[in-house]
Design an enzyme around this catalytic site. Structure first.
Site, short mmCIF file in Angstrom:
data_model
loop_
_atom_site.label_atom_id
_atom_site.label_comp_id
_atom_site.label_asym_id
_atom_site.label_seq_id
_atom_site.Cartn_x
_atom_site.Cartn_y
_atom_site.Cartn_z
N HIS A 1 11.31 -0.57 1.12
CA HIS A 1 10.57 0.03 0.99
C HIS A 1 9.67 -0.43 -0.66
CE1 HIS A 1 5.95 0.79 2.67
NE2 HIS A 1 5.77 1.69 2.19
N PHE B 1 3.00 6.97 -6.15
CA PHE B 1 3.60 6.27 -3.98
C PHE B 1 2.58 5.15 -3.85
CE2 PHE B 1 4.85 11.08 -5.00
CZ PHE B 1 5.81 10.63 -3.98
N ASN C 1 0.93 4.28 -1.28
CA ASN C 1 -0.28 3.86 -1.44
C ASN C 1 -1.37 4.04 -2.34
OD1 ASN C 1 -0.08 6.67 -0.77
ND2 ASN C 1 -0.77 7.24 1.18
N ASN D 1 0.04 -0.64 3.17
CA ASN D 1 -0.79 0.06 2.32
C ASN D 1 -0.76 -0.16 0.73
OD1 ASN D 1 -1.40 1.63 4.62
ND2 ASN D 1 -0.02 2.87 4.30
#
Length: 191
Positions: free
Chosen positions: A23, A68, A70, A116
């Site tokens: 990610h 983060f 999202n 996200n």
């Protein structure tokens, strides 16, 4: 800021426990670009680490949100506003499940495909019309949950080629800046 400025944002999660996760491919590509620009990231009030420099003959601000994944949209919108960069000169670099490991795909606009970070950026900007450099991380094996898969580090086999693939993705960012979307797609989608 002048009209020739680009904003390149890598998406990822902050902190050492996430540093080598799939990610965080966006952060990894930004680290390659930072090395090329010859600078260091510094803290910015827009909740991001930023570096101002030159790449592909143009002025650029490289950024890694400190939020983060999202919640990436707030820092991205803050930087666009602060730098006065229109959405057309924003490049977002992110991991992509629907592309094989190491493949790089470029596009402008489109949906978030369940990502996200992209969902947050699109919502905060009120637009999908930013450029994207999509770094392939492949699909999870078997029935593994996609969310769990992207929060794992690259496999040993993937790590052998990871630096080379991150370098190609950084090349794609510079090609987008220098040559535009159509030309860059012809180069990077062919390989």
């Amino acid at each position: 800021m002048s009209a020739d400025l680009w904003l390149v944002v890598g998406l990822g999660n902050p902190g050492p426990s996430y540093a080598r996760n799939r990610h965080n491919a966006g952060f990894m590509v930004l680290d390659v670009l930072a090395a090329r620009a010859g600078g260091r990231f510094k803290s910015h009030r827009a909740r991001a680490e930023v570096l101002e420099g030159r790449l592909a003959g143009a002025r650029v601000v490289l950024a890694k949100p400190r939020s983060f994944m999202n919640e990436s949209g707030g820092p991205v919108k803050g930087l666009c506003d602060f730098c006065k960069v229109p959405v057309e000169r924003l490049i977002v670099v992110h991991d992509e499940l629907d592309i094989p490991f190491g493949a790089v795909r470029l596009k402008r606009g489109g949906g978030d495909n369940g990502h996200n970070g992209l969902r947050s950026v699109t919502k905060s900007l009120g637009s999908r019309e930013y450029l994207r450099v999509r770094f392939g991380v492949g699909r999870p094996p078997g029935r593994m949950d996609a969310a769990a898969f992207v929060l794992k580090d690259f496999s040993a086999a993937e790590r052998k080629d990871l630096d080379l693939e991150l370098d190609r993705a950084a090349d794609a960012v510079e090609a987008l800046m220098a040559d535009g979307l159509a030309v860059a797609q012809n180069v990077f989608h062919a390989s």
